[in-house]
Write an enzyme that holds these catalytic residues in place. Structure first.
Site, PDB file in Angstrom:
ATOM      1  N   TYR A  60       0.837  -1.205   0.000  1.00 28.54           N
ATOM      2  CA  TYR A  60       0.000   0.000   0.000  1.00 28.54           C
ATOM      3  C   TYR A  60       0.873   1.256   0.000  1.00 28.54           C
ATOM      4  O   TYR A  60       0.630   2.213  -0.765  1.00 28.54           O
ATOM      5  CB  TYR A  60      -0.889   0.022   1.241  1.00 28.54           C
ATOM      6  N   ARG A  70       3.451  10.921  -9.111  1.00 32.55           N
ATOM      7  CA  ARG A  70       2.593  11.356 -10.223  1.00 32.55           C
ATOM      8  C   ARG A  70       1.823  12.616  -9.844  1.00 32.55           C
ATOM      9  O   ARG A  70       1.767  13.589 -10.606  1.00 32.55           O
ATOM     10  CB  ARG A  70       1.640  10.218 -10.599  1.00 32.55           C
ATOM     11  N   ASP A  74       2.035  16.623 -11.354  1.00 32.42           N
ATOM     12  CA  ASP A  74       0.876  17.440 -11.727  1.00 32.42           C
ATOM     13  C   ASP A  74       0.909  18.792 -11.007  1.00 32.42           C
ATOM     14  O   ASP A  74       0.633  19.841 -11.605  1.00 32.42           O
ATOM     15  CB  ASP A  74      -0.419  16.713 -11.366  1.00 32.42           C
ATOM     16  N   MET A  78       1.126  22.613 -12.611  1.00 33.75           N
ATOM     17  CA  MET A  78       0.161  23.678 -12.333  1.00 33.75           C
ATOM     18  C   MET A  78       0.858  24.938 -11.828  1.00 33.75           C
ATOM     19  O   MET A  78       0.551  26.056 -12.266  1.00 33.75           O
ATOM     20  CB  MET A  78      -0.862  23.202 -11.291  1.00 33.75           C
ATOM     21  N   PHE A  99      -5.371  19.505 -12.932  1.00 22.29           N
ATOM     22  CA  PHE A  99      -5.828  19.793 -11.576  1.00 22.29           C
ATOM     23  C   PHE A  99      -6.912  18.810 -11.125  1.00 22.29           C
ATOM     24  O   PHE A  99      -7.083  18.570  -9.923  1.00 22.29           O
ATOM     25  CB  PHE A  99      -6.254  21.261 -11.394  1.00 22.29           C
ATOM     26  N   ASP A 131      -2.679 -11.501  12.721  1.00 20.65           N
ATOM     27  CA  ASP A 131      -3.002 -10.935  11.407  1.00 20.65           C
ATOM     28  C   ASP A 131      -4.337 -10.213  11.552  1.00 20.65           C
ATOM     29  O   ASP A 131      -4.857 -10.078  12.663  1.00 20.65           O
ATOM     30  CB  ASP A 131      -3.072 -12.015  10.321  1.00 20.65           C
ATOM     31  N   ASN A 138      -8.267  -8.727   2.864  1.00 19.33           N
ATOM     32  CA  ASN A 138      -7.292  -7.641   2.965  1.00 19.33           C
ATOM     33  C   ASN A 138      -6.474  -7.520   1.683  1.00 19.33           C
ATOM     34  O   ASN A 138      -6.259  -6.417   1.160  1.00 19.33           O
ATOM     35  CB  ASN A 138      -6.376  -7.910   4.158  1.00 19.33           C
ATOM     36  N   THR A 145      -7.701  -1.374  -4.856  1.00 19.31           N
ATOM     37  CA  THR A 145      -7.105  -0.035  -4.827  1.00 19.31           C
ATOM     38  C   THR A 145      -6.155   0.151  -5.996  1.00 19.31           C
ATOM     39  O   THR A 145      -6.153   1.201  -6.664  1.00 19.31           O
ATOM     40  CB  THR A 145      -6.358   0.187  -3.498  1.00 19.31           C
ATOM     41  N   THR A 197     -11.753  -0.076  -0.245  1.00 19.16           N
ATOM     42  CA  THR A 197     -11.670   0.685   1.004  1.00 19.16           C
ATOM     43  C   THR A 197     -12.784   0.293   1.954  1.00 19.16           C
ATOM     44  O   THR A 197     -12.563   0.166   3.172  1.00 19.16           O
ATOM     45  CB  THR A 197     -11.734   2.190   0.708  1.00 19.16           C
ATOM     46  N   THR A 200     -11.894  -2.847   3.598  1.00 16.44           N
ATOM     47  CA  THR A 200     -10.859  -2.601   4.600  1.00 16.44           C
ATOM     48  C   THR A 200     -11.468  -2.095   5.900  1.00 16.44           C
ATOM     49  O   THR A 200     -11.084  -2.524   6.997  1.00 16.44           O
ATOM     50  CB  THR A 200      -9.839  -1.579   4.068  1.00 16.44           C
ATOM     51  N   THR A 207     -11.314  -6.832  13.187  1.00 17.00           N
ATOM     52  CA  THR A 207     -10.013  -7.151  13.779  1.00 17.00           C
ATOM     53  C   THR A 207      -9.877  -6.530  15.166  1.00 17.00           C
ATOM     54  O   THR A 207      -9.486  -7.198  16.131  1.00 17.00           O
ATOM     55  CB  THR A 207      -8.887  -6.649  12.859  1.00 17.00           C
ATOM     56  N   HIS A 280     -16.726  15.099   2.934  1.00 16.61           N
ATOM     57  CA  HIS A 280     -16.171  15.693   4.153  1.00 16.61           C
ATOM     58  C   HIS A 280     -15.794  14.636   5.188  1.00 16.61           C
ATOM     59  O   HIS A 280     -14.725  14.748   5.799  1.00 16.61           O
ATOM     60  CB  HIS A 280     -17.093  16.746   4.752  1.00 16.61           C
ATOM     61  N   GLU A 282     -14.599  11.911   4.371  1.00 15.48           N
ATOM     62  CA  GLU A 282     -13.347  11.429   3.787  1.00 15.48           C
ATOM     63  C   GLU A 282     -12.149  12.220   4.291  1.00 15.48           C
ATOM     64  O   GLU A 282     -11.062  11.669   4.499  1.00 15.48           O
ATOM     65  CB  GLU A 282     -13.434  11.495   2.256  1.00 15.48           C
ATOM     66  N   SER A 295      -0.212  11.025  18.264  1.00 13.09           N
ATOM     67  CA  SER A 295      -0.359  10.642  19.668  1.00 13.09           C
ATOM     68  C   SER A 295       0.694   9.616  20.067  1.00 13.09           C
ATOM     69  O   SER A 295       1.281   9.702  21.158  1.00 13.09           O
ATOM     70  CB  SER A 295      -1.768  10.081  19.912  1.00 13.09           C
ATOM     71  N   SER A 311     -10.100  11.889  27.153  1.00 16.51           N
ATOM     72  CA  SER A 311     -10.611  13.038  26.403  1.00 16.51           C
ATOM     73  C   SER A 311     -10.199  12.967  24.935  1.00 16.51           C
ATOM     74  O   SER A 311     -10.926  13.457  24.061  1.00 16.51           O
ATOM     75  CB  SER A 311     -10.120  14.350  27.038  1.00 16.51           C
ATOM     76  N   THR A 355     -11.083  19.237  18.069  1.00 16.96           N
ATOM     77  CA  THR A 355      -9.746  19.315  17.470  1.00 16.96           C
ATOM     78  C   THR A 355      -8.811  20.116  18.369  1.00 16.96           C
ATOM     79  O   THR A 355      -7.652  19.741  18.572  1.00 16.96           O
ATOM     80  CB  THR A 355      -9.827  19.951  16.074  1.00 16.96           C
ATOM     81  N   LYS A 358      -7.506  18.077  21.294  1.00 19.08           N
ATOM     82  CA  LYS A 358      -6.383  17.212  20.944  1.00 19.08           C
ATOM     83  C   LYS A 358      -5.075  18.005  20.888  1.00 19.08           C
ATOM     84  O   LYS A 358      -4.034  17.527  21.361  1.00 19.08           O
ATOM     85  CB  LYS A 358      -6.649  16.512  19.613  1.00 19.08           C
ATOM     86  N   HIS A 415      -6.123  26.999   2.406  1.00 16.51           N
ATOM     87  CA  HIS A 415      -6.681  26.435   3.643  1.00 16.51           C
ATOM     88  C   HIS A 415      -6.615  24.921   3.633  1.00 16.51           C
ATOM     89  O   HIS A 415      -6.109  24.301   4.578  1.00 16.51           O
ATOM     90  CB  HIS A 415      -8.129  26.889   3.831  1.00 16.51           C
ATOM     91  N   PHE A 416      -7.141  24.282   2.581  1.00 13.17           N
ATOM     92  CA  PHE A 416      -7.206  22.826   2.680  1.00 13.17           C
ATOM     93  C   PHE A 416      -5.836  22.178   2.512  1.00 13.17           C
ATOM     94  O   PHE A 416      -5.604  21.073   3.020  1.00 13.17           O
ATOM     95  CB  PHE A 416      -8.285  22.204   1.774  1.00 13.17           C
ATOM     96  N   HIS A 417      -4.880  22.868   1.892  1.00 12.84           N
ATOM     97  CA  HIS A 417      -3.517  22.337   1.910  1.00 12.84           C
ATOM     98  C   HIS A 417      -2.868  22.529   3.283  1.00 12.84           C
ATOM     99  O   HIS A 417      -2.076  21.692   3.717  1.00 12.84           O
ATOM    100  CB  HIS A 417      -2.676  22.989   0.811  1.00 12.84           C
TER     101      HIS A 417
END
Length: 654
Positions: A60, A70, A74, A78, A99, A131, A138, A145, A197, A200, A207, A280, A282, A295, A311, A355, A358, A415-417
């Site tokens: 994986y 790859r 890209d 860009m 993109f 396992d 599995n 994938t 997925t 999995t 498991t 979202h 995801e 952690s 907590s 968040t 944490k 933001h999302f990066h």
């Protein structure tokens, strides 16, 4: 329908043709090398058909790194295209394809395989299992994938890449605006990899719930295992939605239905809602395992137990629930109305609370700790301030009225990066360095690892922080060019320089693998980090059976206390160990489903039906197959343990 001219049409573009030649040459080199060194049998029996969770995890991660290359190319294209005004490196059509595939690859074929790879390597070991619950499933999940990755990667050579953005919004993805096969590849790559997925997620829930070591209650599990349990629950709830969504997309594109059409009773916004009901959650599927990695790493290298364990579990649980209640913040500007936007604005801002819990728990774990600044710890420390910037700008975007200014600008892209790169990429490289000795028996070179981290962290901010400013100045995302009069040129060039720096950091990561395989010392024992959880109480590299004797757990961080008390957690009577056989059918079923998807993309129904039938035959064969596995007998286990001990693999040794 399929025709030679339609298949090879993209090869008329010089950049695509050159890439195609490069792929052919590289593939021939691999084939010749395997043949010359007579490694085909070894590759097939030891890797391609293995059901060992550790080796599946390695495969994986290997796929994820190839896809990272790859997707990174890209991204460079860009940034190069937009580095100067009115650049002609890429035309608008090619830029749209790049993109689109960049986003799809990075989320589904880099982040997801990397996360699942670390899950496979670490979780069974952390809970004291031999396992996963369903080893053959599995392996099949992995090959599905790979099938999805193959489909999306061959699209730019055979038929054309998807070009409607990584979200694939209608009506742009519909047959009226996109009659080619590019968006068929989009639907089927997501569909087939999504099957894997989903399996999995079910596999790891089973498991963790059924295969924990004696005495390991849920509240004695390591935090990474908790993060995977919650992530797997999100997967099983979210991925059926994208399965239905992609099926409806396929029906619209290839069978003439009107689910997402602008007329005849269709509704294009239905697609946006279905996509983000999956999309979202995801984000948290790739973020929550990252929180688990941090952690483990922060507790290990602070030489302290994790502050606020309960907590932390509660925070992840709350995040998993809120993840399904925020999807509409992705389209505040699309006419929902004040009340709806207000509700989703509140739920989006609420998710910052767990968040933040944490973040403070990690900071308090380090407080008064004896911190070791190893490569995994540097990635964890770098994550906190950078991710905080992403979180703060996320709260800005959560305000629906303000989002009318930020929406579809580079501010959103930044933001999302700022969330996904420190929150996922940093974590994955942290875990990759941290758990590397479990597989290979030695650590990656620390100097090269630290150099890669610093280049990555600095270059990331150089590449993406200018986008906040450009976005506030009105630079719209997905623009393939702009005029000099906009004033966007200088900051766009700085962003391109940062992207080049990121490329250098990934080259350093790759070189570190080569250097460490050649020169890293092999005598560092089985616990080189002085860690806390069960994966380090066996040998390094971990034997096929994981543990000679399954450890018994009485408290959280059992291995840490056992070391301090001078106890060997595997002391006890060695017995015959039952193990599953390899699975050839999973490998060949993956190939059949790849070809099924390919012919379905091209609406070639006869070969598609043939390969679907082959897939069903493999499923039926497996349903009636009687395979009791095999046993590793006591004498073989004892001999393996003796050889490990003689060669410096003492359990818990430094």
């Amino acid at each position: 329908m399929m025709s030679f001219d339609a298949i090879v049409a993209p090869l008329s573009e010089p950049m695509v043709f050159g890439t195609f030649i490069g792929i052919v040459v590289a593939s021939l080199a691999v084939l010749i090398g395997l043949t010359y060194f007579k490694k085909w049998g070894w590759l097939y029996s030891e890797w391609l058909t293995t059901v060992d969770h550790k080796r599946i995890g390695v495969m994986y991660i290997f796929v994820a790194i190839i896809m990272l290359f790859r997707g990174g190319v890209d991204a460079l294209l860009m940034r190069a295209q937009t580095a100067i005004p009115e650049n002609g490196l890429l035309n608008s059509a090619h830029y749209n394809e790049i993109f689109t595939t960049h986003g799809l690859l990075m989320i589904l074929f880099v982040a997801m395989p990397f996360v699942i790879g670390l899950m496979n390597v670490a979780v069974p070991l952390q809970i004291g299992a031999r396992d996963v619950a369903f080893p053959r499933l599995n392996l099949l999940s992995f090959w599905l994938t790979v099938a999805g990755a193959i489909l999306i990667n061959i699209s730019f050579i055979f038929g054309g890449s998807p070009n409607a953005g990584w979200t694939g919004y209608f009506p742009l993805s519909g047959p009226e605006y996109n009659p080619g096969v590019g968006n068929n590849y989009y639907a089927w790559s997501i569909q087939i990899s999504g099957f894997g997925t989903l399996m999995t997620g079910i596999n790891f829930i089973t498991t963790i719930m059924k295969m924990r070591a004696p005495g390991m209650t849920l509240m004695k599990m390591p935090m990474f295992t908790w993060s995977i349990l919650i992530t797997s629950l999100i997967i099983t709830c979210a991925f059926p939605v994208i399965t239905v969504c992609m099926a409806m997309m396929t029906l619209d594109r290839q069978f003439g239905t009107k689910f997402f059409a602008m007329s005849d009773g269709g509704m294009d916004m239905l697609y946006a809602n279905l996509f983000w009901v999956w999309g979202h959650p995801e984000v948290y599927i790739v973020i929550l395992p990252a929180f688990g990695v941090f952690s483990e790493v922060i507790a290990t290298f602070s030489r302290k137990n994790l502050f606020g364990y309960g907590s932390m579990v509660a925070a992840m649980t709350v995040i998993s629930v809120l993840a399904f209640l925020v999807w509409a913040h992705h389209f505040y500007t699309m006419g929902h109305g004040v009340l709806t936007n207000g509700v989703f604005s509140i739920t989006t801002m609420l998710i910052a609370v767990p968040t933040g819990v944490k973040i403070f728990n990690w900071l308090l774990t380090m407080r008064h700790g004896k911190i070791s600044f190893t490569t995994p710890m540097l990635y964890a420390l770098g994550f906190i301030p950078i991710f905080t910037i992403g979180g703060v700008t996320g709260v800005m975007l959560a305000m629906s009225s303000a989002d009318y200014q930020y929406h579809n600008t580079l501010f959103l892209v930044a933001h999302f990066h700022y969330v996904l790169i420190p929150g996922t990429v940093f974590a994955l490289f942290s875990g990759y360095h941290y758990w590397w000795p479990l597989i290979w028996g030695f650590r990656l070179n620390e100097k090269l690892g630290k150099a890669a981290f610093w280049v990555m962290a600095i270059s990331f901010n150089v590449a993406f922080f200018p986008m906040f400013i450009l976005g506030l100045d009105g630079y719209a995302r997905r623009m393939y060019t702009y005029s000099a009069s906009t004033g966007y040129g200088p900051l766009s060039m700085i962003s391109f320089i940062g992207a080049l720096g990121l490329a250098v950091s990934f080259i350093l990561v790759a070189y570190n693998i080569y250097y460490s395989f050649r020169y890293a010392p092999r005598n560092e024992g089985s616990d080189p980090w002085d860690a806390r959880s069960l994966e380090w109480c066996t040998h390094s590299p971990v034997p096929a059976y994981n543990f000679a004797v399954i450890p018994t757990v009485t408290r959280l961080d059992e291995f840490w206390f056992a070391k301090k008390e001078g106890r060997d957690l595997q002391a006890g009577k060695i017995e015959d160990i039952h193990m599953p056989n390899n699975s050839q059918s999973a490998f060949w079923q993956g190939i059949a489903m790849t070809l099924w998807g390919f012919f379905f993309v091209w609406s070639e129904w006869i070969p598609a039906a043939i390969f679907l039938a082959i897939t069903l035959v493999f499923m039926a064969y497996r349903s009636f197959q009687k395979d009791d596995g095999y046993h590793i007998h006591v004498a073989e286990v004892e001999e393996t343990e003796r050889l490990y001990d003689e060669n410096g693999g003492l359990r818990g040794a430094k």
